[in-house]
Design a protein around this motif. Structure first.
Motif, PDB file in Angstrom:
ATOM      1  N   ILE A 124       0.593  -1.264   0.235  1.00 21.17           N
ATOM      2  CA  ILE A 124       0.011   0.072   0.208  1.00 21.17           C
ATOM      3  C   ILE A 124       0.861   1.152  -0.138  1.00 21.17           C
ATOM      4  O   ILE A 124       1.988   1.172   0.611  1.00 21.17           O
ATOM      5  N   CYS A 125       0.436   2.448  -0.697  1.00 21.70           N
ATOM      6  CA  CYS A 125       0.916   3.606  -0.463  1.00 21.70           C
ATOM      7  C   CYS A 125       0.305   4.320   0.605  1.00 21.70           C
ATOM      8  O   CYS A 125      -0.656   3.759   1.302  1.00 21.70           O
ATOM      9  N   THR A 126       0.561   5.598   0.909  1.00 20.74           N
ATOM     10  CA  THR A 126       0.149   6.543   2.028  1.00 20.74           C
ATOM     11  C   THR A 126      -1.356   6.601   1.657  1.00 20.74           C
ATOM     12  O   THR A 126      -2.448   6.928   2.762  1.00 20.74           O
ATOM     13  N   TYR A 127      -2.143   6.601   0.678  1.00 19.93           N
ATOM     14  CA  TYR A 127      -3.399   6.879   0.376  1.00 19.93           C
ATOM     15  C   TYR A 127      -4.223   5.559   0.258  1.00 19.93           C
ATOM     16  O   TYR A 127      -5.266   5.493  -0.187  1.00 19.93           O
ATOM     17  N   GLU A 128      -3.611   4.339   0.510  1.00 19.55           N
ATOM     18  CA  GLU A 128      -4.080   2.846   0.493  1.00 19.55           C
ATOM     19  C   GLU A 128      -4.321   2.582  -0.760  1.00 19.55           C
ATOM     20  O   GLU A 128      -4.950   1.528  -0.879  1.00 19.55           O
ATOM     21  N   VAL A 136       6.837   3.051  -7.549  1.00 21.90           N
ATOM     22  CA  VAL A 136       6.119   4.170  -7.663  1.00 21.90           C
ATOM     23  C   VAL A 136       4.650   4.027  -7.733  1.00 21.90           C
ATOM     24  O   VAL A 136       4.170   3.135  -8.551  1.00 21.90           O
ATOM     25  N   CYS A 137       4.063   4.508  -6.862  1.00 24.79           N
ATOM     26  CA  CYS A 137       2.397   4.342  -6.958  1.00 24.79           C
ATOM     27  C   CYS A 137       2.033   5.417  -8.164  1.00 24.79           C
ATOM     28  O   CYS A 137       2.359   6.526  -8.299  1.00 24.79           O
ATOM     29  N   PRO A 138       1.085   4.588  -9.197  1.00 29.11           N
ATOM     30  CA  PRO A 138       0.846   5.354 -10.404  1.00 29.11           C
ATOM     31  C   PRO A 138       0.045   6.468 -10.200  1.00 29.11           C
ATOM     32  O   PRO A 138      -0.438   7.247 -11.151  1.00 29.11           O
ATOM     33  N   THR A 139      -0.722   6.596  -8.939  1.00 27.97           N
ATOM     34  CA  THR A 139      -1.757   7.572  -8.801  1.00 27.97           C
ATOM     35  C   THR A 139      -1.216   8.893  -8.032  1.00 27.97           C
ATOM     36  O   THR A 139      -1.129   9.856  -8.595  1.00 27.97           O
ATOM     37  N   CYS A 140      -0.388   8.634  -7.047  1.00 27.61           N
ATOM     38  CA  CYS A 140       0.369   9.537  -6.192  1.00 27.61           C
ATOM     39  C   CYS A 140       1.554   9.747  -6.184  1.00 27.61           C
ATOM     40  O   CYS A 140       2.279  10.806  -5.831  1.00 27.61           O
ATOM     41  N   GLY A 141       2.358   8.937  -6.720  1.00 28.40           N
ATOM     42  CA  GLY A 141       3.776   9.052  -6.962  1.00 28.40           C
ATOM     43  C   GLY A 141       4.690   8.370  -5.808  1.00 28.40           C
ATOM     44  O   GLY A 141       5.910   8.625  -6.022  1.00 28.40           O
TER      45      GLY A 141
HETATM   46 ZN   LIG Z   1      -0.973   6.267  -3.979  1.00 35.26          ZN
END
Ligand SMILES: [Zn+2]
Ligand SMILES: [Zn+2]
Length: 104
Positions: free
Chosen positions: A24-28, A43-48
């Motif tokens: 998970i990233c910090t935005y779940e 690399v999260c493709p939504t938030c980076g």
């Molecule tokens: Zn993210």
């Protein structure tokens, strides 16, 4: 509270709440370890942002004064799917994959 999402947003693989393969990233935003390592390169493709292993929520509530655990807070059953195209993903990953998370 962390939403325990049931699938990888990229490949749609099942990621049940007990899976050790969920990231998970910090935005779940939730992906499987194979997509994170081989496609997203952390690399999260939504938030980076970067990814960490998703913690596993205990089944039981161990503190009477706190209503915790899966019995009180079950995993989500709403499947999420990435809104980004393969090209969108690749473009952001190429920009950020060699930048440390604290410099993004
Ligand atoms: Zn993210
Ligand atoms: Zn995946």
């Amino acid at each position: 509270m962390l939403e325990l999402r049931p699938n990888c947003e990229l490949c749609d693989r099942d990621l049940p709440h007990y899976s050790p393969d969920a990231r998970i990233c910090t935005y779940e935003c939730t992906y499987c370890v194979a997509c994170v390592e081989n496609v997203l390169h952390n690399v999260c493709p939504t938030c980076g942002g970067n990814f960490v292993p998703r913690p596993i929520r205990p089944h039981k509530a161990y503190r009477d004064s706190k209503k915790l655990g899966l019995g009180h807070h079950p995993a989500s059953t709403t499947r999420k799917h990435s809104q980004w195209s393969v090209e969108d993903v690749r473009t952001l990953v190429e920009v950020l994959r060699n930048v440390p998370p604290d410099k993004r």
